[in-house]
Design a protein around this motif. Structure first.
Motif, PDB file in Angstrom:
ATOM      1  N   ASP A   5       1.011  -1.328  -4.885  1.00  0.00           N
ATOM      2  CA  ASP A   5      -0.200  -1.891  -5.459  1.00  0.00           C
ATOM      3  C   ASP A   5      -0.889  -0.820  -6.329  1.00  0.00           C
ATOM      4  O   ASP A   5      -1.206   0.265  -5.846  1.00  0.00           O
ATOM      5  CB  ASP A   5      -1.140  -2.343  -4.338  1.00  0.00           C
TER       6      ASP A   5
ATOM      7  N   ALA B 160      -4.378   0.335  -5.221  1.00  0.00           N
ATOM      8  CA  ALA B 160      -4.305   1.170  -4.009  1.00  0.00           C
ATOM      9  C   ALA B 160      -3.773   2.547  -4.350  1.00  0.00           C
ATOM     10  O   ALA B 160      -4.226   3.551  -3.798  1.00  0.00           O
ATOM     11  CB  ALA B 160      -3.424   0.479  -2.967  1.00  0.00           C
TER      12      ALA B 160
ATOM     13  N   TYR C 272       0.860  -1.172   0.000  1.00  0.00           N
ATOM     14  CA  TYR C 272       0.000   0.000   0.000  1.00  0.00           C
ATOM     15  C   TYR C 272       0.906   1.233   0.000  1.00  0.00           C
ATOM     16  O   TYR C 272       2.008   1.199   0.567  1.00  0.00           O
ATOM     17  CB  TYR C 272      -0.918   0.010   1.215  1.00  0.00           C
TER      18      TYR C 272
END
Length: 232
Positions: free
Chosen positions: A224, A227, A21
């Protein structure tokens, strides 16, 4: 095979083969940036575009809310009263034909070159010197303008110009590793919004392909993509 230092190998062991993240990636980047100087934090984004086509090229500017942590040396090529105007609003190097001659001889000691439109016919011959360094003034980048005050002030404040390379990847500094996590996140959000806002008209399908961050001396950390797209 490329050999890495012991420090680099030790740092690499802390980076798991996973997509992080964004805020976790920044926290990890700060942790593994262990060089004996303050490193630059950079983001590398692979985009679903082919820049060999005119409608799939990306070149834009952005002002990061927390700055870049770097002092930009700004040069201005102009003439007449605008010479003193440029100096009065903070330009570091100012000149006309004399500065053009110095640049043609290889004297490039600035980070950003701004020019007024009337000087561009003379600057065109500097393509060989300025082009490879990404310093050729451009209206789209805000470096060809009669509003010297705004342009100089913006670039002094950390305004960045970015462009996609020939492989469809953009590489952008977004601060220093001694910035707080929150400050780096704010800069990252601003960059993401700018890249999405300036999506080329010819871009089809998945625009953001992959996202990595790194520092000057660190391995890269994968983020990611979903994200990253969702941060705000």
């Amino acid at each position: 095979m490329r050999k890495h230092s012991r420090r680099y190998r030790q740092v690499l062991e802390q980076v798991k083969k996973q997509n992080y993240y964004p805020i976790m990636a920044i926290e990890l980047l700060k942790k593994i940036s262990t060089a004996n100087f303050v490193e630059t934090a950079e983001i590398h984004i692979s985009l679903g575009i082919d820049p060999k086509y005119a409608d799939q090229q990306l070149r834009a500017t952005v002002i990061l809310p927390k700055g870049t942590g770097k002092r930009n040396i700004v040069a201005v090529i102009t003439r007449g009263q605008k010479l003193s105007e440029a100096l009065s609003v903070g330009a570091d190097i100012v000149g006309s034909d004399d500065l053009i001659d110095k640049i043609s001889q290889g004297s490039i000691n600035f980070d950003k070159l701004i020019a007024t439109p009337d000087m561009m016919p003379l600057i065109a011959k500097l393509g060989r010197q300025l082009g490879p360094k990404g310093l050729m003034p451009s209206p789209k980048a805000g470096t060809v303008t009669n509003d010297l005050k705004k342009s100089i002030t913006d670039f002094k404040a950390g305004k960045l110009e970015y462009r996609v390379d020939r492989t469809g990847i953009i590489h952008i500094p977004f601060g220093k590793t001694d910035f707080s996590v929150n400050d780096l996140m704010l800069n990252l959000i601003t960059l993401k919004e700018s890249i999405e806002k300036n999506r080329p008209s010819g871009a089809k399908g998945k625009y953001l392909q992959s996202v990595y961050i790194s520092s000057t001396m660190s391995p890269s950390v994968a983020i990611d993509v979903n994200a990253f797209r969702a941060i705000s």
